[in-house]
Design an enzyme around this catalytic site. Structure first.
Site, PDB file in Angstrom:
ATOM      1  N   SER A 183      -4.138  -9.567   7.219  1.00 17.68           N
ATOM      2  CA  SER A 183      -3.734  -8.180   7.421  1.00 17.68           C
ATOM      3  C   SER A 183      -3.207  -8.081   8.849  1.00 17.68           C
ATOM      4  CB  SER A 183      -4.928  -7.240   7.226  1.00 17.68           C
ATOM      5  OG  SER A 183      -4.578  -5.919   7.553  1.00 17.68           O
TER       6      SER A 183
ATOM      7  N   ARG B  88      -0.439   4.412  17.949  1.00 14.95           N
ATOM      8  CA  ARG B  88      -0.773   5.436  16.962  1.00 14.95           C
ATOM      9  C   ARG B  88      -0.472   6.864  17.409  1.00 14.95           C
ATOM     10  NH1 ARG B  88       0.231   1.525  13.980  1.00 14.95           N
ATOM     11  NH2 ARG B  88      -1.410   0.624  12.679  1.00 14.95           N
TER      12      ARG B  88
ATOM     13  N   ASP C 265       0.823  -1.208   0.000  1.00 15.72           N
ATOM     14  CA  ASP C 265       0.000   0.000   0.000  1.00 15.72           C
ATOM     15  C   ASP C 265       0.857   1.258   0.000  1.00 15.72           C
ATOM     16  OD1 ASP C 265      -2.283  -1.513  -0.026  1.00 15.72           O
ATOM     17  OD2 ASP C 265      -2.785  -1.199   2.078  1.00 15.72           O
TER      18      ASP C 265
ATOM     19  N   ASP D 180      -7.650   3.254  12.322  1.00 19.12           N
ATOM     20  CA  ASP D 180      -6.371   3.955  12.296  1.00 19.12           C
ATOM     21  C   ASP D 180      -6.449   5.332  11.648  1.00 19.12           C
ATOM     22  OD1 ASP D 180      -4.899   2.177  13.731  1.00 19.12           O
ATOM     23  OD2 ASP D 180      -4.096   1.104  11.998  1.00 19.12           O
TER      24      ASP D 180
END
Length: 408
Positions: A177, A94, A14, A123
């Site tokens: 994932s 994060r 990605d 996210d």
């Protein structure tokens, strides 16, 4: 000179495809920034990959110790667990990543920060709330929400990369994932998308084994804490990050911390995932065992409620808020006397108590025993029960009076 964008870069397909897309769509110079939160070998070869993909520069920023001390420990001390199961492995990382992205953007005089999070996940919210709180003037680019992105599969992304002269060893085979850092690894996709299917643990697990495949002999572990912060494992003093590494090794070996959960995402949908958090599960349990010896009843009750609230706040990406600061300030004050030693055995997915000691223990053997001591007379309980039960007794009497009147 062209304007710059800082890309949160992992080196995966990605974010590799995003580099030429940003240059083509926005005519920006792309500065890649990979934030190391303890994901290990995933960082190998990233500099060459970023340059081959068209980036002008790559930062690899190691925030592992900061991640442990500034984000993990406050959540451990709070007992912050989302929906009773999820130990916030991705959520806690994060805000630290967002903070570092902003720092790099300031250093590079970048006008924008780009992330590769999808429009369905949590996210995007966590990254963007962090950036808004720290740098409200910096533009945020989210390709997966941009109509000009135009790629909806791995095959499409690989084709796009090839068309832009990027020939990297990405396959079209579908796998889970995953998100990994020092605290945990998450797995989503494949059979997990059907809640009726059991996880294929033999294919999935990275950090350890299932309880069935764990050793048949238990292993005893001793930990020490100072003011709510772990300081040693089995007599060896270590910094927090090394303690988590050692607990990951021990927990993975004994099948600790594997959670299969259907959770409620911030964006409104349910999502199923499997989390491996071997060291984190041990650390949370050891801390809880010490706290139950040291904290008084009222503090524990309030702290339990606020811990659940903090978990929600962190999960929703609201780290840089007055509420989060207030919650952790309360928690920090409760940790003043959370000092002592915790012993336990690891055995086939279980953490079994083996003794806890603290110089600040509120446990009194004299009070807790069945013998009568100077501080407690069994007869004292009679008056206490009378007063404690008075509202119940009065209510019952009033109900009886009304029933008697109605029956006449």
């Amino acid at each position: 000179m062209k304007e710059k964008v800082v890309l949160a870069y992992s080196g995966g397909l990605d974010t590799t495809a995003i580099i030429p897309w940003l240059k083509e769509t926005y005519d920006y110079d792309v500065v890649c920034c990979c934030i190391d939160c303890g994901q290990g070998e995933e960082l190998d070869g990233l500099e060459e990959r970023a340059k081959l993909s068209g980036a002008t520069k790559l930062y690899i920023e190691d925030i592992t110790d900061e991640f442990c001390e500034d984000y993990i420990i406050p959540c451990v001390q709070a007992g912050a667990v989302y929906e009773h199961k999820y130990l916030l492995g991705t959520s806690m990382a994060r805000p630290g990543i967002a903070k570092k992205l902003v720092e790099v953007a300031r250093k590079e005089n970048a006008v924008a920060i780009c992330h590769g999070a999808t429009g369905k996940g949590n996210d995007q919210i966590r990254f963007e709330l962090g950036i808004k709180a720290l740098a409200p003037d910096i533009k945020v680019i989210a390709p997966w929400r941009d109509d000009r992105w135009g790629m909806d599969s791995r095959e499409a992304e690989i084709e796009y990369c090839h068309a832009h002269g990027i020939d990297l060893p990405f396959g079209t085979d579908q796998s889970y994932s995953r998100d990994r850092n020092l605290w945990h690894i998450s797995h989503e996709g494949l059979e997990l998308e059907d809640p009726s299917c059991a996880p294929n643990y033999d294919h999935m697990l990275v950090l350890g084994v299932t309880p069935e495949n764990a050793p048949d002999e238990p292993e005893e572990v001793t930990m020490t804490f100072e003011k709510g912060v772990p300081t040693s494992v089995n007599g060896v003093e270590m910094k927090v990050s090394d303690i988590i590494r050692e607990l990951n090794r021990l927990g993975g070996k004994h099948g600790i911390g594997i959670v299969d959960i259907v959770e409620n995402r911030v964006v409104g949908m349910k999502s199923r995932g499997v989390y491996e958090t071997p060291g984190g599960t041990i650390l949370m349990e050891a801390h809880d065992q010490l706290e139950e010896l040291v904290l008084d009843r009222d503090t524990m009750e309030v702290k339990k409620n606020l811990g659940s609230k903090l978990a929600q706040v962190v999960y929703e990406g609201k780290w840089f808020t007055p509420l989060r600061e207030a919650l952790t300030a309360f928690v920090t004050s409760t940790q003043e006397y959370v000092t002592g030693e915790v012993k336990f055995r690891l055995y086939k997915g279980n953490i079994i108590k083996a003794g806890t000691t603290s110089p600040y223990s509120l446990y009194s053997e004299t009070l807790a025993s069945f013998t009568t001591g100077d501080m407690y007379d069994h007869h004292d309980a009679e008056g206490f029960i009378t007063l404690f039960g008075l509202p119940l007794q009065v209510r019952a009497m009033k109900i009886n009076e009304l029933q008697n009147k109605n029956n006449k």
